[in-house]
Design a protein around this motif. Structure first.
Motif, mmCIF file in Angstrom:
data_model
loop_
_atom_site.group_PDB
_atom_site.id
_atom_site.type_symbol
_atom_site.label_atom_id
_atom_site.label_comp_id
_atom_site.label_asym_id
_atom_site.label_seq_id
_atom_site.Cartn_x
_atom_site.Cartn_y
_atom_site.Cartn_z
ATOM 1 N N ASP A 264 -7.013 10.756 0.209
ATOM 2 C CA ASP A 264 -8.148 11.314 0.927
ATOM 3 C C ASP A 264 -8.373 12.748 0.477
ATOM 4 O O ASP A 264 -7.486 13.368 -0.114
ATOM 5 C CB ASP A 264 -7.956 11.237 2.446
ATOM 6 N N THR A 265 -9.558 13.244 0.752
ATOM 7 C CA THR A 265 -9.905 14.618 0.394
ATOM 8 C C THR A 265 -10.987 15.121 1.332
ATOM 9 O O THR A 265 -11.769 14.333 1.880
ATOM 10 C CB THR A 265 -10.357 14.716 -1.082
ATOM 11 N N THR B 115 0.824 -1.205 0.000
ATOM 12 C CA THR B 115 0.000 0.000 0.000
ATOM 13 C C THR B 115 0.863 1.261 0.000
ATOM 14 O O THR B 115 1.853 1.345 0.732
ATOM 15 C CB THR B 115 -0.924 0.013 1.238
ATOM 16 N N VAL B 116 0.475 2.220 -0.827
ATOM 17 C CA VAL B 116 1.091 3.550 -0.838
ATOM 18 C C VAL B 116 -0.023 4.586 -0.707
ATOM 19 O O VAL B 116 -1.143 4.363 -1.161
ATOM 20 C CB VAL B 116 1.922 3.827 -2.112
ATOM 21 N N GLU B 117 0.315 5.696 -0.090
ATOM 22 C CA GLU B 117 -0.605 6.828 -0.021
ATOM 23 C C GLU B 117 -0.092 7.903 -0.950
ATOM 24 O O GLU B 117 1.106 7.992 -1.211
ATOM 25 C CB GLU B 117 -0.698 7.354 1.404
ATOM 26 N N MET B 118 -1.012 8.733 -1.438
ATOM 27 C CA MET B 118 -0.597 9.779 -2.375
ATOM 28 C C MET B 118 -1.459 11.016 -2.202
ATOM 29 O O MET B 118 -2.503 10.979 -1.572
ATOM 30 C CB MET B 118 -0.650 9.265 -3.812
ATOM 31 N N GLY B 119 -0.946 12.109 -2.778
ATOM 32 C CA GLY B 119 -1.679 13.365 -2.781
ATOM 33 C C GLY B 119 -1.296 14.170 -4.010
ATOM 34 O O GLY B 119 -0.331 13.850 -4.703
ATOM 35 N N TYR B 120 -2.056 15.223 -4.272
ATOM 36 C CA TYR B 120 -1.810 16.054 -5.451
ATOM 37 C C TYR B 120 -2.498 17.387 -5.271
ATOM 38 O O TYR B 120 -3.370 17.553 -4.411
ATOM 39 C CB TYR B 120 -2.337 15.380 -6.728
ATOM 40 N N GLY B 121 -2.134 18.318 -6.098
ATOM 41 C CA GLY B 121 -2.804 19.605 -6.140
ATOM 42 C C GLY B 121 -2.250 20.439 -7.280
ATOM 43 O O GLY B 121 -1.082 20.292 -7.648
#
Length: 161
Positions: A128-129, A88-94
């Motif tokens: 998540d958001t 499992t990896v977590e990620m984010g962006y913007g």
């Protein structure tokens, strides 16, 4: 860092360099190759984390999102480290406000997921958001992630490889 990057039809995702991270983190006056709304507060936080603990593998660290045609940085995306023991990896962006609504975040996310799942260690990606960030929810869903749960602040998403 290496010459690693991820290319799409309209974007290039490139790893932070120490120099770029320092400029983002310390509030260097906006550069000519930065979109007007970049960096956002989240980008500064990511740059500080990068400087405190640079990733060993560029794929699993923060990446800047650039427009392919003019190399202007419009945002950031990345995994928060390599996969854990479950894959499992977590990620984010913007992306900068002026880059919203053009499909750039979705395009970058799809490309990152493709490269992530190409690594045999990655079996699941989480994100998540905030409840009120409907645009981000749509980006996650367009990229194939599904909402798995929610709490009082966030909606949680996952995709299996």
């Amino acid at each position: 860092m290496t010459s690693f990057s991820v290319e799409t039809a309209r974007l290039r995702l490139r790893p932070y360099t120490v120099e770029a991270a320092e400029q983002v983190a310390d509030g260097t006056p906006r550069r000519s190759d930065w979109s007007p709304g970049y960096p956002r507060a989240d980008d500064r936080d990511v740059a500080r984390l990068f400087l405190s603990s640079p990733p060993a593998e560029p794929l699993f660290g923060p990446l800047q999102i650039l427009l392919a045609d003019d190399e202007v940085v419009i945002g950031g995306i990345g995994f928060f480290g390599p996969p854990d023991e479950t894959g499992t990896v977590e990620m984010g962006y913007g992306v900068a406000p002026e880059a919203e609504g053009y499909g750039y975040a979705t395009e970058a996310l799809r490309a990152l997921l493709h490269h992530g799942f190409a690594d045999a260690r990655v079996r699941r990606v989480l994100a998540d958001t905030a409840h009120d960030n409907v645009a981000s929810q749509r980006v996650l869903e367009k990229a194939g992630l599904r909402r798995t749960s929610s709490d009082e602040n966030l909606h949680y998403y996952a995709i299996e490889g």
